[in-house]
Structures are given as C-alpha cells and as structure tokens.
Design an enzyme around this catalytic site. Sequence first.
Site, mmCIF file in Angstrom:
data_model
loop_
_atom_site.group_PDB
_atom_site.id
_atom_site.type_symbol
_atom_site.label_atom_id
_atom_site.label_comp_id
_atom_site.label_asym_id
_atom_site.label_seq_id
_atom_site.Cartn_x
_atom_site.Cartn_y
_atom_site.Cartn_z
ATOM 1 N N PRO A 12 0.795 -1.217 0.000
ATOM 2 C CA PRO A 12 0.000 0.000 0.000
ATOM 3 C C PRO A 12 0.830 1.272 0.000
ATOM 4 C CG PRO A 12 -0.172 -1.114 2.127
ATOM 5 C CD PRO A 12 0.748 -1.918 1.280
ATOM 6 N N GLU A 13 1.240 1.717 -1.149
ATOM 7 C CA GLU A 13 1.800 3.051 -1.283
ATOM 8 C C GLU A 13 0.646 3.995 -1.595
ATOM 9 O OE1 GLU A 13 5.377 4.293 -2.162
ATOM 10 O OE2 GLU A 13 6.406 2.424 -2.612
#
Length: 281
Positions: A12-13
């Site tokens: 999860p960027e």
Amino acid sequence: MQACPYNPVQMPELPEVETTRRGLVPRVVGRTIQDVVVRDARLRWPVPRDLARHLRGAEVVAIRRRGKYLLFDLPKGHLLVHLGMSGRLTMVPDDRPAKLHDHVDVRLDSHESLRLNDPRRFGAVLWIGGAAEKHALLRGLGVEPFDPAFTGEYLHALARGRRVAVKQFIMNARVVTGVGNIYASEALFRAGIHPARPVGRISLERWNGLAQAIRDTLSLALDAGGSTLRDYVSATGEPGQFQNVTSVYDREGQPCRRCARPIKALRQGQRSTFYCTGCQR
DNA sequence: ACTGGCTCCTGAGGGC
DNA sequence: TGCCCTCAGGAGCCAG
C-alpha cells in the site's frame, strides 16, 4: 540486495491507498456504522478500547486521504486507518468468517463490513475526536504530491542549506506525503537524479523535474491501480493480475531499460535504493 | 534544526 | 522435506 518479498503492486503506497479509498466510497459513504469488532487490537498502536462507542450509530460522511492515512469523516470525529505495509481493507458480507490476521471489522447497516487484514500489524486504527488536521499524526505532514503547492520552488526552498540525500528527503512525510521506498527510487530514475545527492546541491530546474517525476510516477501507478480497483475492495481481496514494471526497483544487476548499464543498489537509512549510474547524476 | 538509527512484525526465501 | 536464519517495509520516536 534483497528487496521486499511482497509484490510491489500489493504494497500500500499512496496509489494503492487512494485506489482503496475510491473503491470504498460508494459502499461506505452514507452508511451508518452499527458495530465494531476488534479481534486483535495489537496494531502499530493499540486499537482504542472505546472505538466502538465512538463509531456506533455514526454515519460516514466522507472518506478522505492524507498521505497514506485514510480518514473516515463522522459527525463527531474521524476514524483514522493506516495500512502500514501489509494492510488490506475489503468489504465483506457480515457472515463471512474471519481469516487469519482479520483484525478489525466495522459493521455497516448494509449487511457488509469493512474488514482490515494486516499480517505485519504495522497498520493503525485510531479514533480522532475533533479536527483531524490537529491530530499529532497529521499536524506536521508536508504537502500532497498532487497539490498545486507541490512545486520545484517548494522543494528547492525546503532543501536550502540541508545535506540529506535526496532520496531520504522525498521519503520524508514532513516534506511531501505518500512517497514510499519503491516510488522514491522510480521517481529519481525518471528525473535523472542520483539518490545520494545532497539536497542542498540540486538546482531549481532539477527540482522542477523531480516534482513532475514524482507526480508522473504516482499517476502511472494510480492508473494501474484503477485496473485492479475491484480486487482491492472485493470480498476476497485477492491481488489483481496487473504486472507491475519498475525501471529500477528490485532490478539490481539487470540492464537499465534506457542505457543497458547494470542497475546498482545501495542502502540509505536502512532502506534499499536502486538506481542507474549512467542515467542518474 | 537536522540527521541518522532503532523499532515494531510476519512471511518469504536461501542455505544446509 | 524441513528447519533456522536473515531481511524487507512505513514512519514515529529519540538521541546526538
């Protein structure tokens, strides 16, 4: 150098967090929270014991993102969620049995629950009473990469007189939010800047290029994330089929896609960095 | 005021 | 096949 064993596309960027947010909006905004189930409160910080008391009966007015934080706006405060490095938020039917690492469920009035699964427990679920911007976790955050205020001038001014390496600088959330380890290397390659270059020795022109490179890198990932949107919020949470192609990240020893020189790796602040000696100065 | 180092945690992957 | 060791990541926190 060994990179993260997780497929980058699953981490999860910012683009993944934004993709998650967009996927959740139609199924969560306007819904009323009926209850909260906490199976394991041991996240980055303990999930507050009184979380359910704050959330029960509250309508979700909006879902916002600040950096990699998700903010669920409620009438009397905010539910803050951070996905850490392995967190997933998915919508599940209320009767779906919890699997390993399904730590928190937020039950809505639609017979669906918002479910957080986070094997590494670097994520966070917190309650913010009052104004979100004043919360300690959000107060000191820098500009958003897609905010018009994120410019070469902004970076140039902030970097003045400082010696930190540019890669660590752009990963500093007090400077700009949401640039993680993967996209930091990718954006620097795109901008042609060596990751170890001290920030005080970068021209305004090159800062302009880097600001644009960061936006472009994140935009591309966001577009790609859009194609796996359904997967991010599906009942299963299975990762999509999208093949993530990086220019330098996790490509040590492989030929540069632009000049064919072997990609190099180095460590900066306990983090792996990848770059091309030919393309980045 | 900056800067660098430590820390939390689990699972993947390599070596034997 | 299986065990054990190492290492990856986000980002707050603290010491120098």
